[in-house]
Motif scaffolding. Sequence first.
Motif, PDB file in Angstrom:
ATOM      1  N   SER A  10       0.467  -1.008   0.088  1.00  0.00           N
ATOM      2  CA  SER A  10       0.096  -0.228  -0.113  1.00  0.00           C
ATOM      3  C   SER A  10       0.702   1.575  -0.347  1.00  0.00           C
ATOM      4  O   SER A  10       0.446   3.029  -0.727  1.00  0.00           O
ATOM      5  CB  SER A  10      -1.116  -0.046   1.052  1.00  0.00           C
ATOM      6  OG  SER A  10      -0.135  -0.006   2.515  1.00  0.00           O
ATOM      7  N   ALA A  17       2.331   1.790  -3.637  1.00  0.00           N
ATOM      8  CA  ALA A  17       1.483   1.986  -4.526  1.00  0.00           C
ATOM      9  C   ALA A  17       0.638   3.819  -3.966  1.00  0.00           C
ATOM     10  O   ALA A  17       1.107   4.774  -5.251  1.00  0.00           O
ATOM     11  CB  ALA A  17      -0.104   1.196  -4.385  1.00  0.00           C
ATOM     12  N   ARG A  18       0.661   4.763  -2.958  1.00  0.00           N
ATOM     13  CA  ARG A  18       0.620   5.758  -2.451  1.00  0.00           C
ATOM     14  C   ARG A  18       1.966   6.520  -3.172  1.00  0.00           C
ATOM     15  O   ARG A  18       1.603   7.129  -4.035  1.00  0.00           O
ATOM     16  CB  ARG A  18       0.117   5.758  -1.283  1.00  0.00           C
ATOM     17  CG  ARG A  18       0.310   6.658  -0.289  1.00  0.00           C
ATOM     18  CD  ARG A  18      -1.131   7.649  -1.097  1.00  0.00           C
ATOM     19  NE  ARG A  18      -0.661   9.336  -0.160  1.00  0.00           N
ATOM     20  CZ  ARG A  18      -1.719   9.790  -0.617  1.00  0.00           C
ATOM     21  NH1 ARG A  18      -2.420  10.105  -2.307  1.00  0.00           N
ATOM     22  NH2 ARG A  18      -2.206  11.058  -0.402  1.00  0.00           N
ATOM     23  N   VAL A  26       4.545   6.046 -17.359  1.00  0.00           N
ATOM     24  CA  VAL A  26       3.201   7.335 -16.693  1.00  0.00           C
ATOM     25  C   VAL A  26       3.023   7.902 -16.959  1.00  0.00           C
ATOM     26  O   VAL A  26       3.586   9.114 -18.024  1.00  0.00           O
ATOM     27  CB  VAL A  26       5.057   7.810 -14.882  1.00  0.00           C
ATOM     28  CG1 VAL A  26       3.997   8.541 -14.519  1.00  0.00           C
ATOM     29  CG2 VAL A  26       5.458   6.523 -14.945  1.00  0.00           C
ATOM     30  N   CYS A  49       0.053  17.292  -4.352  1.00  0.00           N
ATOM     31  CA  CYS A  49       0.935  17.078  -3.483  1.00  0.00           C
ATOM     32  C   CYS A  49       2.097  18.466  -3.227  1.00  0.00           C
ATOM     33  O   CYS A  49       2.788  18.821  -4.564  1.00  0.00           O
ATOM     34  CB  CYS A  49       1.970  15.473  -4.373  1.00  0.00           C
ATOM     35  SG  CYS A  49       3.427  15.062  -3.362  1.00  0.00           S
ATOM     36  N   LEU A 108       3.344   6.079  -5.829  1.00  0.00           N
ATOM     37  CA  LEU A 108       4.085   5.706  -7.131  1.00  0.00           C
ATOM     38  C   LEU A 108       2.780   6.783  -7.267  1.00  0.00           C
ATOM     39  O   LEU A 108       2.635   7.614  -8.311  1.00  0.00           O
ATOM     40  CB  LEU A 108       3.109   4.884  -7.545  1.00  0.00           C
ATOM     41  CG  LEU A 108       4.652   3.521  -7.187  1.00  0.00           C
ATOM     42  CD1 LEU A 108       4.441   2.213  -7.869  1.00  0.00           C
ATOM     43  CD2 LEU A 108       5.554   4.406  -8.385  1.00  0.00           C
ATOM     44  N   GLU A 109       1.501   6.920  -6.755  1.00  0.00           N
ATOM     45  CA  GLU A 109       0.094   7.750  -7.323  1.00  0.00           C
ATOM     46  C   GLU A 109       0.816   8.697  -6.926  1.00  0.00           C
ATOM     47  O   GLU A 109       0.407  10.447  -7.358  1.00  0.00           O
ATOM     48  CB  GLU A 109      -1.346   7.433  -6.011  1.00  0.00           C
ATOM     49  CG  GLU A 109      -1.387   6.082  -7.086  1.00  0.00           C
ATOM     50  CD  GLU A 109      -2.741   5.694  -5.628  1.00  0.00           C
ATOM     51  OE1 GLU A 109      -3.013   6.895  -4.313  1.00  0.00           O
ATOM     52  OE2 GLU A 109      -3.427   5.199  -5.434  1.00  0.00           O
ATOM     53  N   LEU A 110       1.468  10.095  -5.854  1.00  0.00           N
ATOM     54  CA  LEU A 110       1.692  10.946  -5.607  1.00  0.00           C
ATOM     55  C   LEU A 110       2.554  11.800  -6.322  1.00  0.00           C
ATOM     56  O   LEU A 110       2.673  12.426  -6.747  1.00  0.00           O
ATOM     57  CB  LEU A 110       2.249  11.065  -4.246  1.00  0.00           C
ATOM     58  CG  LEU A 110       1.501  11.186  -3.059  1.00  0.00           C
ATOM     59  CD1 LEU A 110       2.073  11.183  -1.265  1.00  0.00           C
ATOM     60  CD2 LEU A 110      -0.047  12.018  -2.674  1.00  0.00           C
ATOM     61  N   THR A 155       2.407  11.752  -9.199  1.00  0.00           N
ATOM     62  CA  THR A 155       1.854  12.431 -10.370  1.00  0.00           C
ATOM     63  C   THR A 155       0.371  13.162 -10.299  1.00  0.00           C
ATOM     64  O   THR A 155      -0.519  13.495 -11.143  1.00  0.00           O
ATOM     65  CB  THR A 155       0.539  11.599 -11.571  1.00  0.00           C
ATOM     66  OG1 THR A 155       0.312  10.326 -11.106  1.00  0.00           O
ATOM     67  CG2 THR A 155       1.763  10.871 -12.437  1.00  0.00           C
ATOM     68  N   ASP A 156      -0.313  13.404  -9.034  1.00  0.00           N
ATOM     69  CA  ASP A 156      -1.224  14.327  -7.885  1.00  0.00           C
ATOM     70  C   ASP A 156      -0.367  15.343  -7.964  1.00  0.00           C
ATOM     71  O   ASP A 156       0.348  15.879  -7.017  1.00  0.00           O
ATOM     72  CB  ASP A 156      -0.650  13.667  -6.327  1.00  0.00           C
ATOM     73  CG  ASP A 156      -2.161  13.662  -5.814  1.00  0.00           C
ATOM     74  OD1 ASP A 156      -2.596  15.509  -6.465  1.00  0.00           O
ATOM     75  OD2 ASP A 156      -2.263  13.542  -4.883  1.00  0.00           O
TER      76      ASP A 156
END
Length: 411
Positions: free
Chosen positions: A38, A41-42, A395, A52, A44-46, A48-49
């Motif tokens: 988790s 995954a978190r 990405v 952030c 990796l999400e950030l 492109t957020d």
Amino acid sequence: MTHWFHRNPLKATAPVAFNYYGVAAGPAASKICSDLRSSRARLLELFTDLSCNPEMMKNASDSYFSLLQGFINSLDESTQESKLRYIQNFKWTDTLQGQVPSAQQDAVFELISMGFNVALWYTKYASRLAGKENITEDEAKEVHRSLKIAAGIFKHLKESHIPKLITPAEKGRDLEARLLEAYVVQCQAEAQEVTIARAIELKHAPGLIAALAYETANFYQKADHTLSSLEPAYSAKWRKYLHLKMCFYTAYAYCYHGQTLLASDKCGEAIRSLQEAEKFYAKAEALCKEYGETKGPGPTVKPSGHLFFRKLGNLVKNTLEKCQRENGFIYFQKIPTEAPQLELKANYGLVEPVPFEFPPTSVHWTPDTLAAFDLTKRPKDDSPKPKPEEVVKPVKEPDIKPQKDTGCYIS
């Protein structure tokens, strides 16, 4: 003062499930695996957020890295490595060489690759912030600090972790020392651009500004030279950027050096210095066009249209005309045939990377937790044929369109 920065794409990676059926026995080991899955995954999400910020990035990266450390370091802080270091295969693409990944069954490879992406995120965050039209002084400081943090991460990876890899990086791959050094030096150079902007805004002495610009040009030249032996197919666009920035800040140095010479009543030498500034500005302008036409990783833009570029052209032109008028009315000095030698050394404002260290091993790693991983129960690989080369999806980075006068404007 505005800025524009070239950015290579983020590294992409294959998903990692951290499922070790039969090996990880008991709730503590299962919880570690779940948290690794988790937190990765978190993180990796950030990347492109757009919402952030550095605090969120630090918290998320520390969370993942502290858990990953249990796969790398022994719990008794000895030099012995963890028994889990080689349990998992990790795949990562490179910023320059497309989507065919490098793969290593080594947690150190994962630590370095993810750390590399964290550093890239800081450079992209700085670039995004610098793209605001009315950037505040605090935001300019944030740009400056983010670039220094990125430089510190790249430097730490190069010096402390790359040597630990069992399989050395291939030529032209991200984890090769030359590429990491180029990233370090580029970050330092870009942070110094913010310093120069601040010095101009506060009307510091032209001698200091000239020295800072000269040092910055040297940084860009060093980064370009570091990449000189790479294949042009994937390094040409990046090198065009470094070369044009080198010419651009050399023009800056000659321009402000000319102002220093004029203030010392050396008007003939000042004119020659400004003529040299004009020459390097013209070179930078030609390279801007070439950059826009060169294929390769990085954004498709026209740097010569940016305010950061246009302002210098006007400054060189106006300062040269002023020197020529003064010489025609007052000094009547001969203009030297040779350009003045720039032997400038800045005593203030030089950028050093912010020292970086990965977080210590998570407190969730205890001797009992580690003991719950039984490597003797790993399933044997009975597959008769090797799997085909996996293409890792790139990405999907946010499409940041430059605003009208894209850059870092310090007021």
